[in-house]
Scaffold this active site. Structure first.
Site, PDB file in Angstrom:
ATOM      1  N   THR A 339      13.810   4.115   4.732  1.00 28.34           N
ATOM      2  CA  THR A 339      13.880   4.863   3.469  1.00 28.34           C
ATOM      3  C   THR A 339      13.467   6.307   3.682  1.00 28.34           C
ATOM      4  O   THR A 339      12.814   6.598   4.657  1.00 28.34           O
ATOM      5  CB  THR A 339      12.914   4.190   2.469  1.00 28.34           C
ATOM      6  OG1 THR A 339      13.257   2.814   2.370  1.00 28.34           O
ATOM      7  CG2 THR A 339      12.923   4.841   1.132  1.00 28.34           C
ATOM      8  N   GLY A 421       9.040   2.809   4.316  1.00 27.49           N
ATOM      9  CA  GLY A 421       9.036   1.910   5.457  1.00 27.49           C
ATOM     10  C   GLY A 421       9.019   0.444   5.094  1.00 27.49           C
ATOM     11  O   GLY A 421       8.175  -0.306   5.585  1.00 27.49           O
ATOM     12  N   GLY A 422       9.935  -0.008   4.210  1.00 31.99           N
ATOM     13  CA  GLY A 422      10.067  -1.430   3.923  1.00 31.99           C
ATOM     14  C   GLY A 422       8.755  -2.078   3.502  1.00 31.99           C
ATOM     15  O   GLY A 422       8.069  -1.629   2.582  1.00 31.99           O
TER      16      GLY A 422
END
Length: 517
Positions: A339, A421-422
């Site tokens: 992201t 970052g997920g």
């Protein structure tokens, strides 16, 4: 010897992003008299070109805006196609990639809707840098080149007609561009012009929509012109948590921001110094994730107990479950009571916290021939368990990992922050705020500080800079400690200064920077 970055101090406005060209695009808009929202959109559109993989025109967007008086939230995530059922996903899913993971892209509509409410400069003007870099090219930055090379290697293992265009657009002679190598995407320049000139109508009701649907029909996809035409963003009220006398704001589900708030509630009032403090943070995060993964779904279609999850009573019950050793918690019962992230601020006090993403690096690896952009794979966030609230279904938003954050105190803004970052994102929010509010670090020092990352079980990845005493203390408490070996996220933060102006930090693990004026 590593020399940490110094924080940026600026009297009028700031833009902080993960890629310098995008930060410069935003700063140029601020200097031209644009506001923080204009600057955020200039950065967001530019990032689709200069940091592909992490985000794209075919991705989703979430934003929190402080308009000078109050907060507003926008959920610009897309819904699954009407033809996408749980059975279709289960039968056809290429693990995490391909058409069964594609939901309607929400970013172009998000750009338009944010601008319609808060923008000051003409919408099309905010695409100028993005179009220029796509058309004429730019030297690829080192961090982007590294992740790009990994994506090309992964994509090479995929077969099928839906993946062929991706190879044409995002490789040079079959290889990812190297750091410093010039890369152009003229098809994306044309797409961005179509979006800019039509205020995104071409994407959802015109030429681009027809091209998306035609490509889906030819290559086994589910997306139709009706799915695109039905898309809408949703204005939402941000939800607040409390920590160290501050209010921490996230967007409500279908995002996982509640995980960060719940973990902060569990930690509020506890002593977080030393190895004990790191242990407590990890255990609180585990409990928060257990709840988020059990209950977060699309609130338009299923009930999500957000208020109960964030209640003081529930936090007290869950806090009592934190022990002296590493645990593997289960969800509680609240009903009992790949992201980019960017932030901007302007001279009038408007501040924007914005995050947009493909997911998992280049998303689905499905690209539309002739238009230069790829589609997200957010549908990979659905569950295939028919009893789960987040089960795949038509017209539904999946659980989203991307979350913008905002910090206030006594109703006054402190500023926007985020760590992309997920699965790392709520963990990054928690650690950035602990560094800021417990340790008193400025935003750059808080971002420079070492981080930990937990994914499952008792294993936790810890950056070696923590030092052996902390790592040894975690091992004594039963954590299976791995030094490094994980992605620890990329963050940005801007705090308002008491005497006016701003102080900002930008992620040292990425290529980006903060630029002020």
């Amino acid at each position: 010897m590593n020399h940490p970055r110094k924080p940026l101090y600026a009297p009028h406005g700031v833009a902080a992003t993960t890629q310098p060209l995008a930060a410069a695009a935003a700063a140029n808009v601020l200097r031209r008299g644009g506001n923080a929202l204009d600057a955020a959109l200039a950065a967001a559109t530019t990032l689709t070109v200069v940091q592909p993989g992490s985000n794209d025109i075919g991705g989703d967007l979430f934003a929190i805006v402080w308009d000078g008086h109050r907060l507003h939230g926008l959920n610009a995530s897309g819904r699954s196609p009407a033809g996408l059922t749980r059975e279709a996903v289960a039968e056809n899913r290429t693990p995490d990639r391909g058409w069964p993971t594609v939901t309607v892209p929400g970013a172009p509509a998000g750009w338009r809707d944010l601008h319609e409410r808060f923008g000051s400069l003409p919408f099309a003007d905010l695409f100028a840098d993005a179009i220029r870099y796509a058309e004429h090219g730019y030297p690829v930055s080192p961090g982007v080149a590294e992740s790009w090379a990994k994506a090309v290697a992964q994509q090479a293992r995929l077969t099928g007609p839906e993946f062929e265009e991706w190879r044409r657009v995002w490789t040079i002679g079959g290889q990812a561009p190297r750091a410093g190598q010039r890369w152009r995407n003229p098809d994306a320049a044309r797409t961005l012009r179509l979006i800019a000139d039509s205020r995104a109508e071409a994407f959802y009701h015109g030429e681009i929509a027809r091209a998306l649907a035609d490509h889906a029909t030819r290559t086994g996809g589910f997306l139709t012109t009706d799915d695109l035409a039905r898309h809408t963003s949703t204005w939402v009220e941000p939800v607040a948590g409390r920590y160290r006398g501050h209010q921490v704001w996230e967007l409500p589900p279908n995002g996982q921001g509640v995980a960060a708030l719940l973990a902060l509630h569990l930690l509020d009032g506890l002593d977080l110094s030393g190895a004990d403090g790191v242990h407590l943070q990890i255990e609180a995060m585990k409990l928060a994730f257990a709840d988020a993964h059990a209950y977060v779904a699309d609130p338009e279609l299923v009930p999500v107990p957000t208020e109960a999850l964030l209640s003081r009573e529930y936090a007290a019950r869950r806090r009592a479950e934190i022990g002296e050793t590493a645990a593997e918690p289960k969800p509680g019962d609240p009903a009992r009571g790949g992201t980019v992230y960017l932030c901007t601020a302007d001279s009038d006090g408007m501040m924007v916290s914005l995050i947009q993403s493909n997911y998992m690096g280049f998303g689905s690896y499905v690209a539309v021939p002739g238009y230069g952009f790829g589609l997200q794979n957010r549908g990979a966030g659905f569950s295939l368990d028919p009893a789960h609230p987040n089960v795949a279904a038509p017209g539904k938003r999946p659980l989203h990992t991307i979350i913008p954050g905002f910090l206030t105190r006594d109703g006054e803004p402190v500023g926007p922050f985020g760590v992309m970052g997920g699965h790392m994102q709520p963990q990054g929010h928690l650690q950035l705020l602990v560094r800021t509010l417990d340790e008193g670090l400025d935003p750059q020092a808080a971002l420079d500080a070492p981080r930990w990352y937990w994914h499952a079980g008792k294993q936790v990845h810890v950056e070696p800079a923590y030092g052996e005493p902390v790592l040894a203390g975690l091992r004594e408490r039963g954590h299976e400690v791995v030094a490094g070996g994980a992605f620890f996220g990329y963050g940005q933060a801007i705090w308002r200064l008491p005497d006016g102006g701003y102080v900002a930090g930008s992620e040292p693990r990425a290529d980006g920077c903060a630029i002020g004026y």
